[in-house]
Design a protein around this motif. Structure first.
Motif, PDB file in Angstrom:
ATOM      1  N   UNK A 118       0.808  -1.217   0.000  1.00 51.55           N
ATOM      2  CA  UNK A 118       0.000   0.000   0.000  1.00 51.55           C
ATOM      3  C   UNK A 118       0.847   1.276   0.000  1.00 51.55           C
ATOM      4  N   UNK A 119       2.115   1.167   0.400  1.00 53.00           N
ATOM      5  CA  UNK A 119       2.977   2.331   0.419  1.00 53.00           C
ATOM      6  C   UNK A 119       2.624   3.355   1.477  1.00 53.00           C
ATOM      7  N   UNK A 120       1.964   2.912   2.557  1.00 53.07           N
ATOM      8  CA  UNK A 120       1.581   3.808   3.650  1.00 53.07           C
ATOM      9  C   UNK A 120       2.053   3.187   4.961  1.00 53.07           C
ATOM     10  N   UNK A 121       2.153   3.983   6.040  1.00 51.09           N
ATOM     11  CA  UNK A 121       2.550   3.409   7.334  1.00 51.09           C
ATOM     12  C   UNK A 121       1.573   2.332   7.806  1.00 51.09           C
ATOM     13  N   UNK A 122       2.128   1.250   8.351  1.00 53.68           N
ATOM     14  CA  UNK A 122       1.296   0.139   8.806  1.00 53.68           C
ATOM     15  C   UNK A 122       0.432   0.559  10.001  1.00 53.68           C
ATOM     16  N   UNK A 123       0.934   1.460  10.832  1.00 50.02           N
ATOM     17  CA  UNK A 123       0.168   1.908  11.990  1.00 50.02           C
ATOM     18  C   UNK A 123      -1.172   2.509  11.560  1.00 50.02           C
ATOM     19  N   UNK A 124      -1.158   3.280  10.471  1.00 54.12           N
ATOM     20  CA  UNK A 124      -2.404   3.853   9.970  1.00 54.12           C
ATOM     21  C   UNK A 124      -3.351   2.798   9.433  1.00 54.12           C
ATOM     22  N   UNK A 125      -2.797   1.787   8.740  1.00 59.26           N
ATOM     23  CA  UNK A 125      -3.627   0.693   8.240  1.00 59.26           C
ATOM     24  C   UNK A 125      -4.317  -0.044   9.382  1.00 59.26           C
ATOM     25  N   UNK A 126      -3.550  -0.360  10.428  1.00 61.24           N
ATOM     26  CA  UNK A 126      -4.107  -1.090  11.566  1.00 61.24           C
ATOM     27  C   UNK A 126      -5.161  -0.247  12.270  1.00 61.24           C
TER      28      UNK A 126
END
Length: 318
Positions: free
Chosen positions: A83-91
């Motif tokens: 996704x190319x985004x921080x994993x913290x935001x995804x979670x």
């Protein structure tokens, strides 16, 4: 009591550390090269080597583990390769679906199982006891994902009461969001409620044979008052223990249920990360699930101090 809590907390930290190391090792042993999966089979060797270096895959395993764990402790979960985004935001985004789903499943399990189990114990060998036993046996035999498919066929396809899947988001309103989560949470709750019904029935039956319950009845308390004021509260320790164990199964079941109902939760994120070989997301999501289960079981242990006075007075051994 303070010493007991301190020992449990130290055990929690050591367990989290061991689980993090195990998760990192297992993820590293999974077949397939993440760089080759991301770039495809036509990528050149130099391009693959450059991407492996960018992702840190060319570094020794212990060094990569220390770097990953250090980032986790600082709140930096890394960046998703897919996704190319921080994993913290995804979670954080997916938690808005998974946590309400698990909370609703736990609540439904309690609302179904505790009254059924208490009624079955109070009316032993009656028709109500037989019905509760049949419900428990049927619920245990049916997996959660199959229960979800049956509920979709009945309530969505036949009756049209609920959507068959999808999640409108909380911006559509709490009622619409909870309506979309009702069937998935029920599919998760029914198998767990079956187990909890049997545990509640057995625990209440054991307490009903205790002297203090007979003494309460001898003092003039009605059967109902003695049951709910004395027997049920003292039977809650094994029930709470089972709830802590069931949370583990709810977390595992969420992976299947969220895919059955097409819910954008953590379980679906973990499945997508596995299929896309997004190692960073997989590690962080699995670690989050494991940490959540460990912390919940730690809180269950602390709840014993409130439920069992012997632990507070030091007369019970942990």
């Amino acid at each position: 009591m303070i010493a007991l809590m301190a020992r449990r907390f130290v055990g929690l930290l050591l367990t989290l550390l061991a689980v993090s190391a195990l998760i990192f090792l297992v993820m590293d042993l999974l077949p397939g090269d993440p760089a080759a999966i991301m770039l495809g089979t036509s990528a050149s060797a130099d391009t693959l080597a450059a991407l492996r270096h960018q992702l840190g895959l060319d570094q020794p395993l212990p060094l990569r583990y220390v770097q990953w764990l250090g980032g986790v402790l600082q709140g930096d979960l890394g960046q998703s390769h897919t996704y190319g985004v921080p994993v913290a935001g995804l979670i954080a985004d997916r938690l808005a679906v998974t946590l309400p789903l698990a909370a609703m499943a736990i609540l439904l399990s309690i609302l179904i199982a505790v009254p059924l189990g208490v009624t079955a114990a109070a009316k032993r060998n009656s028709l109500a006891d037989l019905a509760a036993t049949l419900f428990a046996q049927a619920g245990i035999a049916v997996p959660a994902f199959w229960m979800g498919l049956l509920l979709i066929m009945l309530f969505s396809m036949q009756l049209g009461w609920t959507p068959a899947g999808g999640f409108p988001g909380w911006h559509a309103g709490p009622l619409a969001a909870l309506h979309a989560l009702l069937l998935p949470s029920l599919a998760l709750a029914l198998p767990q409620a079956s187990v909890l019904t049997r545990v509640t029935r057995t625990a209440v039956l054991d307490v009903l044979d205790e002297d203090f319950v007979r003494a309460a009845r001898a003092k003039g308390l009605s059967c109902r008052a003695a049951l709910w004021r004395h027997a049920v509260p003292n039977a809650m320790v094994p029930v709470v223990t089972m709830l802590g164990l069931q949370f583990t199964f709810l977390v595992a079941g969420a992976v299947l249920i969220e895919n059955v109902f097409n819910l954008p939760g953590l379980g679906r994120l973990a499945y997508q990360a596995l299929s896309q070989r997004d190692i960073v997301v997989m590690q962080d999501v699995v670690l989050f699930f494991a940490a959540l289960v460990i912390v919940v079981n730690f809180l269950v242990d602390l709840s014993y101090l409130w439920l069992d006075p012997r632990l507070r007075s030091g007369r019970a051994i942990s």
